[in-house]
Design an enzyme around this catalytic site. Structure first.
Site, PDB file in Angstrom:
ATOM      1  N   PHE A  37      36.138  46.228  39.080  1.00 53.68           N
ATOM      2  CA  PHE A  37      37.182  47.073  38.498  1.00 53.68           C
ATOM      3  C   PHE A  37      37.411  46.603  37.069  1.00 53.68           C
ATOM      4  O   PHE A  37      37.718  45.429  36.833  1.00 53.68           O
ATOM      5  CB  PHE A  37      38.491  46.984  39.285  1.00 53.68           C
ATOM      6  CG  PHE A  37      39.564  47.886  38.715  1.00 53.68           C
ATOM      7  CD1 PHE A  37      39.596  49.232  39.045  1.00 53.68           C
ATOM      8  CD2 PHE A  37      40.512  47.391  37.835  1.00 53.68           C
ATOM      9  CE1 PHE A  37      40.564  50.075  38.505  1.00 53.68           C
ATOM     10  CE2 PHE A  37      41.484  48.218  37.298  1.00 53.68           C
ATOM     11  CZ  PHE A  37      41.511  49.562  37.629  1.00 53.68           C
ATOM     12  N   ASP A  94      34.977  39.520  32.561  1.00 46.78           N
ATOM     13  CA  ASP A  94      36.270  40.196  32.627  1.00 46.78           C
ATOM     14  C   ASP A  94      37.227  39.285  33.389  1.00 46.78           C
ATOM     15  O   ASP A  94      37.183  39.201  34.619  1.00 46.78           O
ATOM     16  CB  ASP A  94      36.099  41.548  33.329  1.00 46.78           C
ATOM     17  CG  ASP A  94      37.422  42.279  33.555  1.00 46.78           C
ATOM     18  OD1 ASP A  94      38.489  41.671  33.373  1.00 46.78           O
ATOM     19  OD2 ASP A  94      37.376  43.465  33.938  1.00 46.78           O
ATOM     20  N   LYS A 106      46.936  41.022  31.354  1.00 47.59           N
ATOM     21  CA  LYS A 106      47.873  40.703  32.428  1.00 47.59           C
ATOM     22  C   LYS A 106      48.804  39.533  32.096  1.00 47.59           C
ATOM     23  O   LYS A 106      49.841  39.708  31.492  1.00 47.59           O
ATOM     24  CB  LYS A 106      47.121  40.490  33.735  1.00 47.59           C
ATOM     25  CG  LYS A 106      46.601  41.808  34.339  1.00 47.59           C
ATOM     26  CD  LYS A 106      46.115  41.622  35.745  1.00 47.59           C
ATOM     27  CE  LYS A 106      45.608  42.936  36.351  1.00 47.59           C
ATOM     28  NZ  LYS A 106      46.675  43.861  36.722  1.00 47.59           N
TER      29      LYS A 106
END
Length: 397
Positions: free
Chosen positions: A139, A224, A253
């Protein structure tokens, strides 16, 4: 009608329905606790989906925001921004990188990484190299570019045609990766530990071999770390588990302890390919977000946060492992640090809803993996409280 019900009714009239929201109206947070509009308290083991690594409203982050807000909220990236420079210095001093591009989210950081990989590869090879290999179950974001890079059909469905130039291989399968490399390949992009895909940990030695394949074929390696960076796995960055350094890394995040920020970290010789005018972000690294980032990153480095993550991650895993022998539907516990998944032999969505009713916030990914992402400041007592709630739920299945 309760106050929460009133807010939910108002939201249903005007807020885009892009989320399957739970009936919780969050109004206040402190540490590992969250309160709703009616005053009900919750133990938060979701942490804003790995955003609140320092818990809710960490005083150092709040103070940094308050002080910066009184001085300067925003100015253009045409000018130099001290807090942005300081955060870039911190990231480079504690990673493989030499240059940092700031943006607002993980998806934007991944977009920047893919743009850089394509541009640098064309310049370095003189060929039309544009293809990126990513992993199934990965993702990477919700933009058209990042859903094209995401190895989950459900994320891409309905938005076709997606951007061409991506190949997907099974996570952990080196033979498939090597076979996927072609004349147009410019990079391999992986999560060092897959979060949304089910908390999937790479096999030992996998990342090191991926690095060797990239070196053999002249490919860039992109990690990532949007979900697993900033201490979440018990290392500052997840790539440090195997000592395998990428060429480009993306963060977001938890980087600012709650406020929105994203970053792409790259080596000097690669970052040179993004010169003036090739990429940008109006709000990226603005004074307010960068100040929060400096405060959050320093706190992770200096306040024993990672050490607590390791200790509490081991303890949470130990407590969750107890369920395997007690409840047949619990089949596996996996993860690192304080990103842990409990795989079930049944669907887990209703258990998440029941946990919410009992005052515990968790979530379920890929249908049957309960994911635990508590703040890295969590205590043994809070873990015991969460496990007791889970025990009660599992006993009724």
């Amino acid at each position: 009608m309760s106050l929460s019900e009133e807010w939910i009714a108002r939201g249903d009239r005007h807020v885009a329905k892009t989320y399957g929201r739970y009936p919780l109206v969050a109004t206040r947070g402190d540490g590992c606790r969250l309160w709703d509009a009616d005053g009900k308290e919750y133990l938060d083991f979701l942490a804003g989906v790995a955003v609140n690594n320092l818990g809710h409203c960490h005083p150092k982050v709040v103070t940094a925001l308050q002080e910066q807000a009184a001085k300067l909220l925003h100015c253009s990236n045409y000018f130099h921004i001290p807090a942005q420079i300081e955060l870039a210095e911190l990231l480079c001093a504690h990673s493989f990188g030499d240059r940092v591009f700031f943006c607002n989210s993980g998806a934007e950081a991944n977009e920047a990484a893919m743009k850089l990989a394509r541009k640098h590869s064309r310049e370095a090879s003189g060929q039309d190299r544009f293809e990126v290999i990513t992993a199934l179950a990965s993702f990477h974001g919700r933009t058209i570019g990042t859903i094209s890079a995401t190895g989950q059909e459900k994320v891409r469905s309905g938005f076709e045609p997606v951007v061409p130039g991506f190949k997907f291989v099974p996570f952990g399968d080196l033979q498939a990766l090597r076979a996927a490399v072609g004349p147009n390949t410019c990079a391999v992009m992986l999560e060092p530990l897959q979060g949304e895909g089910g908390v999937n940990v790479p096999p030992p030695g996998y990342l090191a071999e991926v690095r060797r394949i990239c070196d053999e074929f002249g490919l860039l390696l992109i990690f990532d770390e949007v979900q697993v960076g900033c201490g979440r796995t018990g290392r500052l960055f997840a790539y440090q588990y195997e000592g395998v350094e990428p060429d480009i890394m993306t963060l977001a995040k938890a980087l600012a302890g709650g406020p929105p920020i994203g970053a792409m970290v790259a080596r000097e010789k690669i970052a040179e390919s993004l010169g003036p005018g090739t990429h940008g972000s109006t709000f990226g690294g603005n004074p307010l977000m960068a100040a929060a980032g400096v405060a959050a990153f320093r706190t992770i480095l200096e306040d024993g946060v990672i050490e607590n993550c390791v200790a509490m991650g081991d303890y949470l895993r130990e407590r969750l492992e107890e369920f395997k022998g007690r409840y047949p539907i619990v089949t596996e516990i996996r993860g690192r640090g304080l990103i842990l998944g409990m795989q079930l032999s049944v669907e887990g969505g209703e258990m998440v809803k029941e946990a919410l009713r009992r005052g515990l916030l968790i979530n379920c990914t890929v249908g049957n993996v309960l994911r635990f992402l508590p703040p890295l400041i969590v205590t043994r007592q809070e873990i015991d409280e969460a496990v007791d709630i889970l025990d009660g739920i599992l006993a009724e299945q």
